[in-house]
Design a protein around this motif. Structure first.
Motif: not given
Length: 182
Positions: A45-67
């Motif tokens: 019931g808690s939350g995750l705020i996904y930022r990961h501004y340091h990653l290039p767009p494709a890697e950022r989206r892939t990491r988002f999906r996994a997390l």
């Protein structure tokens, strides 16, 4: 905000006052190596705020999906730093940033812009590694500003479990304070 649909994730209820978590883990380059473990340690019931501004767009989206997959398995809300359209495309429960589902504020003036958001992260309450030597609100000023908020306030900045207990604030978020850094 419309319901979020994605080929990668099931439809979710949009973030709202009724579903606003009390505890938020924020992703950052410095806690990336321990995020899976940190997410698994979060209460359901808690939350995750996904930022990961340091990653290039494709890697950022892939990491988002996994997390997001891990977080959803824990019953967590998943919010994406970006605009609402991107959050919908990625299957997030909402967007994080100025004038988004989860807004940000650092002053009373900025707090006024949060009207209509599900919640606002007010920061920095205490000194942080994100902004070493930066000006902080402190507990008293934080409470004075938060009392004027049109939406629920989430304390951010130097927060950890001990500081959250001392502050006696119902909602808080952290990067380092919720990440096992060792």
């Amino acid at each position: 905000m419309a319901r979020c649909y994605s080929a990668m994730m099931p439809p979710r209820q949009p973030l709202s006052l009724l579903s606003l978590p009390k505890l938020w883990l924020i992703s950052d380059a410095r806690n990336d190596a321990v995020l899976e473990r940190a997410i698994r340690a979060m209460p359901p019931g808690s939350g995750l705020i996904y930022r990961h501004y340091h990653l290039p767009p494709a890697e950022r989206r892939t990491r988002f999906r996994a997390l997001a997959r891990i977080a959803r398995g824990r019953g967590m809300a998943v919010v994406l730093a970006g605009d609402a359209a991107m959050a919908r495309r990625w299957g997030a429960d909402g967007a994080y940033g100025a004038r988004q589902a989860l807004a940000t504020a650092h002053s009373l003036r900025e707090l006024g812009r949060a009207k209509g958001a599900a919640g606002v992260l007010l920061s920095p309450v205490f000194p942080t590694r994100s902004h070493p030597g930066g000006r902080v609100l402190g507990a008293v000023r934080f409470r004075l500003i938060a009392a004027r908020s049109p939406v629920p306030v989430i304390a951010l900045g130097g927060m950890n479990r001990a500081r959250a207990r001392a502050l006696k604030w119902p909602r808080w978020a952290a990067i380092d304070g919720l990440s096992p850094m060792h």
